[in-house]
Design an enzyme around this catalytic site. Structure first.
Site, PDB file in Angstrom:
ATOM      1  N   HIS A   8      38.720  46.077  44.073  1.00  0.00           N
ATOM      2  CA  HIS A   8      40.156  46.102  43.759  1.00  0.00           C
ATOM      3  C   HIS A   8      40.454  46.211  42.268  1.00  0.00           C
ATOM      4  O   HIS A   8      41.597  46.368  41.864  1.00  0.00           O
ATOM      5  CB  HIS A   8      40.845  44.830  44.292  1.00  0.00           C
TER       6      HIS A   8
HETATM    7  C1  UD1 Z   1      45.822  41.000  40.446  1.00  0.00           C
HETATM    8  C2  UD1 Z   1      45.275  40.501  39.115  1.00  0.00           C
HETATM    9  C3  UD1 Z   1      43.766  40.546  39.148  1.00  0.00           C
HETATM   10  C4  UD1 Z   1      43.223  39.815  40.341  1.00  0.00           C
HETATM   11  C5  UD1 Z   1      43.868  40.322  41.624  1.00  0.00           C
HETATM   12  C6  UD1 Z   1      43.444  39.450  42.781  1.00  0.00           C
HETATM   13  C7  UD1 Z   1      46.706  40.987  37.169  1.00  0.00           C
HETATM   14  C8  UD1 Z   1      46.866  41.822  35.971  1.00  0.00           C
HETATM   15  N1  UD1 Z   1      45.720  41.339  38.010  1.00  0.00           N
HETATM   16  O1  UD1 Z   1      45.425  42.360  40.570  1.00  0.00           O
HETATM   17  O2  UD1 Z   1      43.248  39.937  37.974  1.00  0.00           O
HETATM   18  O3  UD1 Z   1      41.829  40.012  40.410  1.00  0.00           O
HETATM   19  O4  UD1 Z   1      45.293  40.220  41.493  1.00  0.00           O
HETATM   20  O5  UD1 Z   1      43.592  40.103  43.995  1.00  0.00           O
HETATM   21  O6  UD1 Z   1      47.424  40.032  37.329  1.00  0.00           O
HETATM   22  N2  UD1 Z   1      50.114  45.186  46.318  1.00  0.00           N
HETATM   23  C9  UD1 Z   1      50.471  45.200  47.642  1.00  0.00           C
HETATM   24  N3  UD1 Z   1      50.819  44.011  48.224  1.00  0.00           N
HETATM   25  C10 UD1 Z   1      50.831  42.826  47.536  1.00  0.00           C
HETATM   26  C11 UD1 Z   1      50.482  42.840  46.192  1.00  0.00           C
HETATM   27  C12 UD1 Z   1      50.122  44.033  45.590  1.00  0.00           C
HETATM   28  O7  UD1 Z   1      50.476  46.233  48.305  1.00  0.00           O
HETATM   29  O8  UD1 Z   1      51.146  41.775  48.145  1.00  0.00           O
HETATM   30  C13 UD1 Z   1      49.729  46.476  45.702  1.00  0.00           C
HETATM   31  C14 UD1 Z   1      50.885  47.153  44.972  1.00  0.00           C
HETATM   32  O9  UD1 Z   1      50.742  48.535  45.115  1.00  0.00           O
HETATM   33  C15 UD1 Z   1      50.615  46.755  43.522  1.00  0.00           C
HETATM   34  C16 UD1 Z   1      49.097  46.731  43.475  1.00  0.00           C
HETATM   35  O10 UD1 Z   1      48.699  46.239  44.740  1.00  0.00           O
HETATM   36  O11 UD1 Z   1      51.165  47.656  42.606  1.00  0.00           O
HETATM   37  C17 UD1 Z   1      48.528  45.846  42.386  1.00  0.00           C
HETATM   38  O12 UD1 Z   1      49.018  44.510  42.505  1.00  0.00           O
HETATM   39  P1  UD1 Z   1      49.046  43.542  41.218  1.00  0.00           P
HETATM   40  O13 UD1 Z   1      49.466  42.194  41.609  1.00  0.00           O
HETATM   41  O14 UD1 Z   1      49.797  44.192  40.104  1.00  0.00           O
HETATM   42  O15 UD1 Z   1      47.550  43.522  40.732  1.00  0.00           O
HETATM   43  P2  UD1 Z   1      46.200  43.322  41.546  1.00  0.00           P
HETATM   44  O16 UD1 Z   1      45.442  44.594  41.501  1.00  0.00           O
HETATM   45  O17 UD1 Z   1      46.478  42.685  42.840  1.00  0.00           O
HETATM   46  N1  UDP Z   2      39.169  37.006  49.546  1.00  0.00           N
HETATM   47  C1  UDP Z   2      39.691  36.812  50.817  1.00  0.00           C
HETATM   48  N2  UDP Z   2      39.881  37.906  51.628  1.00  0.00           N
HETATM   49  C2  UDP Z   2      39.574  39.162  51.222  1.00  0.00           C
HETATM   50  C3  UDP Z   2      39.041  39.348  49.927  1.00  0.00           C
HETATM   51  C4  UDP Z   2      38.867  38.266  49.109  1.00  0.00           C
HETATM   52  O1  UDP Z   2      39.962  35.670  51.215  1.00  0.00           O
HETATM   53  O2  UDP Z   2      39.783  40.096  52.018  1.00  0.00           O
HETATM   54  C5  UDP Z   2      38.976  35.845  48.672  1.00  0.00           C
HETATM   55  C6  UDP Z   2      37.569  35.686  48.141  1.00  0.00           C
HETATM   56  O3  UDP Z   2      36.775  34.986  49.074  1.00  0.00           O
HETATM   57  C7  UDP Z   2      37.789  34.945  46.844  1.00  0.00           C
HETATM   58  C8  UDP Z   2      39.115  35.475  46.367  1.00  0.00           C
HETATM   59  O4  UDP Z   2      39.757  36.038  47.508  1.00  0.00           O
HETATM   60  O5  UDP Z   2      37.908  33.549  47.056  1.00  0.00           O
HETATM   61  C9  UDP Z   2      38.889  36.528  45.330  1.00  0.00           C
HETATM   62  O6  UDP Z   2      40.051  37.239  45.101  1.00  0.00           O
HETATM   63  P1  UDP Z   2      40.069  38.704  44.485  1.00  0.00           P
HETATM   64  O7  UDP Z   2      38.781  39.371  44.738  1.00  0.00           O
HETATM   65  O8  UDP Z   2      41.302  39.341  44.970  1.00  0.00           O
HETATM   66  O9  UDP Z   2      40.313  38.418  42.936  1.00  0.00           O
HETATM   67  P2  UDP Z   2      39.397  38.014  41.688  1.00  0.00           P
HETATM   68  O10 UDP Z   2      38.573  36.841  42.059  1.00  0.00           O
HETATM   69  O11 UDP Z   2      38.587  39.209  41.317  1.00  0.00           O
HETATM   70  O12 UDP Z   2      40.400  37.724  40.635  1.00  0.00           O
END
Ligand code: UD1
Ligand code: UDP
Length: 386
Positions: free
Chosen positions: A222
Site C-alpha cells: 500500500h
Molecule cells: C496512510 C498513511 C500511511 C499508513 C497507511 C496505513 C499518511 C500520509 N499515510 O496511507 O503511513 O501506512 O495509512 O494503511 O497518513 N482510501 C479508501 N478508503 C479509506 C481510506 C483511503 O478507499 O477508508 C483510498 C483513497 O483513494 C485515498 C487512498 O486510499 O486517497 C489513500 O488514503 P490515505 O489515508 O491518504 O493514505 P494511505 O495510503 O491509506
Molecule cells: N492489517 C489488517 N488487515 C489487512 C492488512 C493489514 O488488519 O488487510 C493490519 C496489520 O496486521 C497491521 C496493520 O494493519 O497490524 C498494518 O497497517 P498498514 O499495513 O495499513 O500500515 P503501516 O503499518 O504500514 O503503517
C-alpha cells in the site's frame, strides 16, 4: 483523586489497532485513574479499514469523529488540524496520545502543541532517513512537538538522542524539556493478546480460503512509493505473479483500496491478469484477527507495511520488504527481513534464500514482553498527574 483525562487519537487502520492496546489497559488496570476520550479523524473510513477493528477488538467507540476523509496531504492535514483543535479546546485533556506517522499523527501533534496541550508520541524515534516519505516528515515533526516520547526499540531511542533529546532531563517535563522513554512495542502486546482469539474465532476464514498451512504466501502492498509509480507497481506485481507460477504457490493478497485503484488505473493489463489467475488471490482488506491467522500460517510474507513486517517477526515468519529501507532495522540485521526494494532480482534472491534457509532462522525478542501499554500508561501518570 481526579482521573487523568487523555485524548486517544486514531485515524488510519494501524492506529486503530495500536490504540486498542492502550484502550484495553485503560479499561482494565487504569479504569480508576484515567479517563479516555477517543478521537477518530476519519482519515480511514471504509468499514474494512476502520469499523471492523472497533467491532472486533472491542475498542471504545469514538467520542468524536472528524470525518475528514481522503485528500491531498495539505488539505487532509489541514482539515484534521482545524477540526481537532476545536475538540482539544472543548475537552481540555491532560494530554493527547498520538501513534506512528500518518497525517493524523502530525495534525494532532501540531494542533495540540500549539494550544499548549502536552503530546505523548507512541512509536517516537522511528526513522527511515528518507525524507521523501510523507511518514518520515510526519514522525520527525510529531516527535519535536511532543512532551513524552515513547521509543519502542533501542534504535529509536538512539535516533532521538542523536536529534538532541536528552535522557537526563528531569521533571517537570514540557515541550521544552521533554521526557524520552524506552519501552517495548504495543503491537507486540496486541499480537500476543489476540493470537489465541484469532485461532478460536477465525478458523472458518482460513478454511474458506482453501489454503494449507505453510503452502501460501501472504502479500500486502500500500506504500505510496509503490502504488503511485507505475514502473514499481508493475515490477512488483509481475514478479509476484512469476514467483507464484514458477513455484505453484498461492499468494493471498488483501489489498488496500489505494493499491486496487492504482492497479486498475495505472496497469490495467496486469490488473486483469492478476484478477483472474489460478494462484493469485486478491481479496479486500481483512480484519486484524484474520490477518494474524494469515501471518501465522504463511510460508513467508511479502509486504511494504511497517506493521506487517514486525508481525512477521512476532509470528516467526521470514519477510521480504518491498522498500529501500526500513525503520525496524533490527529485523534486517537479524536476517529475517530482507529489503528487496521493487527490484525483481532482489525479490527473487530473497525468496530463494528464505525457501532454502527458512527453518534455520531465529526470532529473538526485540520488542519487550507484551506489557508495553501498561508501562506506557504508568509513565503517562507519572509525568502528567500533578
Ligand atoms: C496512510 C498513511 C500511511 C499508513 C497507511 C496505513 C499518511 C500520509 N499515510 O496511507 O503511513 O501506512 O495509512 O494503511 O497518513 N482510501 C479508501 N478508503 C479509506 C481510506 C483511503 O478507499 O477508508 C483510498 C483513497 O483513494 C485515498 C487512498 O486510499 O486517497 C489513500 O488514503 P490515505 O489515508 O491518504 O493514505 P494511505 O495510503 O491509506
Ligand atoms: N492489517 C489488517 N488487515 C489487512 C492488512 C493489514 O488488519 O488487510 C493490519 C496489520 O496486521 C497491521 C496493520 O494493519 O497490524 C498494518 O497497517 P498498514 O499495513 O495499513 O500500515 P503501516 O503499518 O504500514 O503503517
Amino acid at each position: 483523586m481526579k482521573k487523568l483525562k487523555i485524548l486517544n487519537i486514531v485515524g488510519a487502520r494501524p492506529q486503530i489497532i495500536k490504540a486498542s492496546a492502550i484502550s484495553r489497559a485503560i479499561a482494565g488496570e487504569f479504569s480508576g485513574e484515567i479517563e479516555e476520550v477517543v478521537v477518530h479523524t476519519g482519515q480511514h473510513y471504509d468499514r474494512e479499514l476502520s469499523d471492523v477493528f472497533f467491532d472486533e477488538l472491542e475498542i471504545k467507540q469514538p467520542d468524536h469523529n472528524l470525518q475528514v476523509g481522503s485528500g491531498r496531504h495539505g488539505r487532509q492535514t489541514g482539515m484534521i488540524m482545524e477540526r481537532i483543535e476545536d475538540v482539544i479546546l472543548d475537552e481540555k485533556p491532560d494530554c493527547v496520545i498520538i501513534y506512528g506517522d500518518t497525517n493524523s499523527t502530525l495534525a494532532a501533534a501540531l494542533a495540540a502543541a500549539k494550544q499548549h496541550f502536552p503530546v505523548v508520541h507512541i512509536e517516537a524515534g522511528m526513522r527511515s532517513f528518507n525524507k521523501t516519505m510523507p511518514e518520515e516528515l510526519n514522525r520527525i515533526m510529531a516527535d519535536h512537538a511532543s512532551t513524552l516520547l515513547i521509543a519502542p526499540t533501542n534504535a529509536a531511542f538512539k535516533n532521538l538522542m542523536s536529534e538532541g533529546f536528552r535522557p537526563e532531563n528531569v521533571a517537570p517535563y514540557s515541550i521544552n524539556n521533554p521526557r524520552v522513554f524506552l519501552t517495548g512495542d504495543i503491537m507486540y502486546d496486541n499480537s500476543l493478546f489476540y493470537a489465541d482469539l484469532a485461532e478460536r474465532k477465525k478458523q472458518d476464514f482460513l478454511t474458506g480460503l482453501g489454503v494449507a498451512d505453510r503452502e501460501f504466501v501472504l502479500v500486502t502492498i500500500h506504500r505510496d512509493s509503490n502504488t503511485d509509480d507505475p514502473e514499481r507497481l508493475s515490477a512488483i506485481f509481475s514478479t509476484i505473479k512469476e514467483l507464484s507460477e514458477v513455484n505453484s504457490m498461492p499468494m493471498i493478497m488483501p489489498l488496500h483500496p489505494r493499491t486496487m485503484i492504482a492497479l486498475r488505473n495505472r496497469v490495467p493489463e496486469l490488473y486483469a491478469a492478476i484478477s483472474d489467475h489460478p494462484f493469485l488471490r486478491v481479496i479486500p482488506p481483512v480484519s486484524f484477527l484474520e490477518m494474524i491467522l494469515l501471518e501465522k500460517r504463511a510460508r513467508l510474507i511479502i509486504t511494504d507495511s511497517g506493521g506487517v513486517q514486525k508481525e512477521s517477526h512476532f509470528f516467526s515468519r521470514p519477510c521480504i520488504v518491498l522498500r529501500k529501507e526500513t525503520e525496524w532495522v533490527e529485523l534486517v540485521k537479524n536476517g529475517t527481513v530482507k529489503l528487496a526494494d521493487a527490484n525483481p532480482a532482489r525479490i527473487k534472491e530473497a525468496w530463494d534464500y528464505f525457501v532454502a534457509n527458512g527453518s534455520t532462522l531465529q526470532y529473538p525478542a526485540f520488542y519487550g514482553d507484551g506489557k508495553a501499554a501498561i508501562i506506557i500508561l504508568k509513565e503517562v501518570l507519572a509525568v502528567f498527574r500533578s
